[in-house]
Write a protein that holds these residues in place. Structure first.
Motif, PDB file in Angstrom:
ATOM      1  N   SER A  17       0.890  -1.136   0.155  1.00 43.08           N
ATOM      2  CA  SER A  17      -0.017  -0.043   0.069  1.00 43.08           C
ATOM      3  C   SER A  17       0.767   1.163   0.041  1.00 43.08           C
ATOM      4  O   SER A  17       0.309   2.343   0.039  1.00 43.08           O
ATOM      5  N   THR A  18       2.153   1.045   0.086  1.00 41.93           N
ATOM      6  CA  THR A  18       3.008   2.462   0.087  1.00 41.93           C
ATOM      7  C   THR A  18       2.730   3.094  -1.412  1.00 41.93           C
ATOM      8  O   THR A  18       2.948   2.342  -2.296  1.00 41.93           O
ATOM      9  N   ARG A  19       2.799   4.455  -1.331  1.00 45.59           N
ATOM     10  CA  ARG A  19       2.239   5.385  -2.218  1.00 45.59           C
ATOM     11  C   ARG A  19       3.603   5.718  -3.115  1.00 45.59           C
ATOM     12  O   ARG A  19       4.201   6.468  -2.136  1.00 45.59           O
ATOM     13  N   ILE A  20       3.536   6.023  -4.277  1.00 43.83           N
ATOM     14  CA  ILE A  20       4.716   6.658  -5.050  1.00 43.83           C
ATOM     15  C   ILE A  20       4.141   7.799  -5.709  1.00 43.83           C
ATOM     16  O   ILE A  20       3.244   7.250  -6.421  1.00 43.83           O
ATOM     17  N   PRO A  21       4.691   9.083  -5.513  1.00 41.15           N
ATOM     18  CA  PRO A  21       3.757   9.919  -6.341  1.00 41.15           C
ATOM     19  C   PRO A  21       4.153   9.979  -7.562  1.00 41.15           C
ATOM     20  O   PRO A  21       5.293   9.754  -7.865  1.00 41.15           O
ATOM     21  N   ASN A  22       3.606  10.610  -8.528  1.00 47.91           N
ATOM     22  CA  ASN A  22       3.905  10.700  -9.863  1.00 47.91           C
ATOM     23  C   ASN A  22       5.133  11.686 -10.081  1.00 47.91           C
ATOM     24  O   ASN A  22       5.804  11.034 -10.850  1.00 47.91           O
ATOM     25  N   ALA A  23       4.896  12.861  -9.670  1.00 43.98           N
ATOM     26  CA  ALA A  23       6.016  13.821 -10.085  1.00 43.98           C
ATOM     27  C   ALA A  23       6.539  14.439  -8.918  1.00 43.98           C
ATOM     28  O   ALA A  23       7.600  15.228  -8.793  1.00 43.98           O
ATOM     29  N   THR A  29      -0.027  18.967  -6.469  1.00 45.83           N
ATOM     30  CA  THR A  29       0.386  18.707  -7.917  1.00 45.83           C
ATOM     31  C   THR A  29      -0.753  18.269  -9.071  1.00 45.83           C
ATOM     32  O   THR A  29      -1.773  17.976  -8.206  1.00 45.83           O
ATOM     33  N   THR A  30      -0.430  18.655 -10.227  1.00 43.40           N
ATOM     34  CA  THR A  30      -1.640  18.200 -11.158  1.00 43.40           C
ATOM     35  C   THR A  30      -1.474  16.839 -11.781  1.00 43.40           C
ATOM     36  O   THR A  30      -0.232  16.663 -11.818  1.00 43.40           O
ATOM     37  N   ASN A  31      -2.387  16.147 -12.296  1.00 42.64           N
ATOM     38  CA  ASN A  31      -2.327  15.304 -13.040  1.00 42.64           C
ATOM     39  C   ASN A  31      -1.474  15.574 -14.654  1.00 42.64           C
ATOM     40  O   ASN A  31      -1.237  16.690 -14.829  1.00 42.64           O
ATOM     41  N   ALA A  32      -1.248  14.436 -15.464  1.00 45.03           N
ATOM     42  CA  ALA A  32      -0.563  14.766 -16.660  1.00 45.03           C
ATOM     43  C   ALA A  32      -1.559  15.898 -17.657  1.00 45.03           C
ATOM     44  O   ALA A  32      -0.853  16.556 -18.500  1.00 45.03           O
ATOM     45  N   SER A  33      -2.884  15.825 -17.462  1.00 47.20           N
ATOM     46  CA  SER A  33      -3.661  16.647 -18.279  1.00 47.20           C
ATOM     47  C   SER A  33      -3.579  18.088 -17.539  1.00 47.20           C
ATOM     48  O   SER A  33      -4.028  18.914 -18.297  1.00 47.20           O
ATOM     49  N   GLY A  34      -3.049  18.358 -16.408  1.00 43.34           N
ATOM     50  CA  GLY A  34      -3.078  19.565 -16.006  1.00 43.34           C
ATOM     51  C   GLY A  34      -3.990  19.928 -15.116  1.00 43.34           C
ATOM     52  O   GLY A  34      -4.263  20.941 -14.821  1.00 43.34           O
ATOM     53  N   ALA A  35      -5.085  19.137 -15.105  1.00 45.86           N
ATOM     54  CA  ALA A  35      -6.372  19.269 -14.498  1.00 45.86           C
ATOM     55  C   ALA A  35      -6.457  18.483 -12.918  1.00 45.86           C
ATOM     56  O   ALA A  35      -6.405  17.198 -13.201  1.00 45.86           O
ATOM     57  N   GLY A  36      -6.852  18.891 -12.003  1.00 48.14           N
ATOM     58  CA  GLY A  36      -6.909  18.226 -10.824  1.00 48.14           C
ATOM     59  C   GLY A  36      -5.833  17.720 -10.109  1.00 48.14           C
ATOM     60  O   GLY A  36      -4.683  17.676 -10.610  1.00 48.14           O
ATOM     61  N   GLN A  39      -2.934  11.781  -8.905  1.00 49.49           N
ATOM     62  CA  GLN A  39      -3.347  10.615  -8.401  1.00 49.49           C
ATOM     63  C   GLN A  39      -2.377   9.765  -8.049  1.00 49.49           C
ATOM     64  O   GLN A  39      -1.273   9.407  -8.944  1.00 49.49           O
ATOM     65  N   LEU A  40      -1.874   9.418  -6.771  1.00 46.97           N
ATOM     66  CA  LEU A  40      -0.746   8.590  -6.612  1.00 46.97           C
ATOM     67  C   LEU A  40      -0.926   7.122  -6.465  1.00 46.97           C
ATOM     68  O   LEU A  40      -2.154   6.648  -6.265  1.00 46.97           O
ATOM     69  N   LYS A  41      -0.020   6.316  -7.104  1.00 46.56           N
ATOM     70  CA  LYS A  41      -0.045   4.891  -7.391  1.00 46.56           C
ATOM     71  C   LYS A  41       1.163   4.133  -6.863  1.00 46.56           C
ATOM     72  O   LYS A  41       2.267   4.877  -7.039  1.00 46.56           O
ATOM     73  N   THR A  42       0.833   2.872  -6.545  1.00 45.23           N
ATOM     74  CA  THR A  42       2.016   2.228  -6.248  1.00 45.23           C
ATOM     75  C   THR A  42       2.468   1.752  -7.506  1.00 45.23           C
ATOM     76  O   THR A  42       1.892   1.861  -8.837  1.00 45.23           O
ATOM     77  N   LEU A  43       3.900   1.140  -7.566  1.00 42.40           N
ATOM     78  CA  LEU A  43       4.433   0.712  -8.642  1.00 42.40           C
ATOM     79  C   LEU A  43       3.422  -0.637  -9.113  1.00 42.40           C
ATOM     80  O   LEU A  43       3.364  -0.804 -10.195  1.00 42.40           O
ATOM     81  N   ARG A  44       3.095  -1.304  -8.396  1.00 45.92           N
ATOM     82  CA  ARG A  44       2.158  -2.656  -8.545  1.00 45.92           C
ATOM     83  C   ARG A  44       0.839  -1.928  -9.305  1.00 45.92           C
ATOM     84  O   ARG A  44       0.264  -2.529 -10.427  1.00 45.92           O
ATOM     85  N   GLU A  45       0.188  -0.974  -8.927  1.00 44.36           N
ATOM     86  CA  GLU A  45      -0.823  -0.586  -9.459  1.00 44.36           C
ATOM     87  C   GLU A  45      -0.660   0.188 -10.831  1.00 44.36           C
ATOM     88  O   GLU A  45      -1.216  -0.183 -11.814  1.00 44.36           O
ATOM     89  N   TYR A  46       0.515   0.746 -10.791  1.00 43.95           N
ATOM     90  CA  TYR A  46       0.980   1.239 -12.271  1.00 43.95           C
ATOM     91  C   TYR A  46       1.130   0.254 -13.126  1.00 43.95           C
ATOM     92  O   TYR A  46       0.754   0.096 -14.389  1.00 43.95           O
ATOM     93  N   THR A  47       2.016  -0.921 -13.192  1.00 43.98           N
ATOM     94  CA  THR A  47       2.052  -1.857 -13.947  1.00 43.98           C
ATOM     95  C   THR A  47       0.879  -2.686 -14.337  1.00 43.98           C
ATOM     96  O   THR A  47       0.649  -3.245 -15.201  1.00 43.98           O
ATOM     97  N   ALA A  48       0.086  -2.733 -13.291  1.00 48.27           N
ATOM     98  CA  ALA A  48      -1.277  -3.670 -13.413  1.00 48.27           C
ATOM     99  C   ALA A  48      -2.149  -2.754 -14.669  1.00 48.27           C
ATOM    100  O   ALA A  48      -2.903  -3.597 -15.452  1.00 48.27           O
ATOM    101  N   GLU A  49      -2.029  -1.489 -14.720  1.00 46.83           N
ATOM    102  CA  GLU A  49      -2.552  -1.002 -15.809  1.00 46.83           C
ATOM    103  C   GLU A  49      -1.948  -0.576 -16.738  1.00 46.83           C
ATOM    104  O   GLU A  49      -2.675  -0.673 -18.195  1.00 46.83           O
ATOM    105  N   HIS A  50      -0.538  -0.713 -17.038  1.00 48.95           N
ATOM    106  CA  HIS A  50      -0.014  -0.287 -18.267  1.00 48.95           C
ATOM    107  C   HIS A  50       1.040  -1.563 -18.574  1.00 48.95           C
ATOM    108  O   HIS A  50       1.552  -1.530 -19.768  1.00 48.95           O
ATOM    109  N   ALA A  51       1.137  -2.690 -18.023  1.00 53.49           N
ATOM    110  CA  ALA A  51       1.868  -3.746 -18.351  1.00 53.49           C
ATOM    111  C   ALA A  51       1.149  -5.040 -18.619  1.00 53.49           C
ATOM    112  O   ALA A  51       0.077  -5.091 -17.972  1.00 53.49           O
TER     113      ALA A  51
END
Length: 170
Positions: A17-23, A29-36, A39-51
């Protein structure tokens, strides 16, 4: 060594459950689109979505092996894992193997083999690559315990690894 693995898997699960900040660690901070807010994600959450799931399985096994190795390093004097390996082995770089080098190599090879997603393993501690699971999508290269000569002086060590797509022959 393998009996310790069940405790390590449980410990690794509780740390997921350890959170890793995006930037930035700032909550403003804002997300990649600059709005809002970002969202902090763990490495596990990120890879589950993108790998692909096979890569996630390899990451899971690296995590398990790393946790197991950390436990062994912290108890090395108690487990009589200090000093040079009893068999007097030498790694591919020509360095005398430490007892922990040999154990770390065994831990990583066993863990990565358990993923069933690794076709070939290549370690600094072995003479050549090892075929593990024919047809598996990944090849993993690693130095299981980089800086092992520093352990008795309590200087940090690490693990170096690379994950590559396994080449298929036509």
């Amino acid at each position: 060594v393998r009996a310790y693995s069940a405790k390590v898997k449980a410990a690794a699960s509780s740390k997921r459950s350890t959170r890793i900040p995006n930037a930035s660690s700032s909550s403003a901070t804002t997300n990649a689109s600059g709005a809002g807010p970002a969202q902090l994600k763990t490495l596990r959450e990120y890879t589950a979505e993108h790998a692909d799931p096979a890569l996630c399985a390899v990451f899971d096994q690296l995590e398990i092996a790393t946790c197991e190795l950390a436990g062994l390093i912290s108890r090395a004097p108690i487990l009589n894992l200090t000093g040079y390996a009893a068999d007097g082995g030498v790694n591919t770089g020509g360095d005398k193997q430490k007892a922990l080098d040999v154990v770390a190599n065994d831990v990583f090879k066993a863990s990565l083999s358990d993923s069933c997603q690794v076709a070939v393993l290549a370690s600094e501690e072995d003479e050549g690559p090892i075929k593990v699971t024919p047809g598996a999508p990944y090849t993993v290269v690693f130095d299981p315990l980089d800086g092992s000569r520093n352990i008795e002086a309590s200087i940090p060590t690490g693990t170096i690894w690379g994950i590559y797509r396994t080449l298929t022959s036509s």
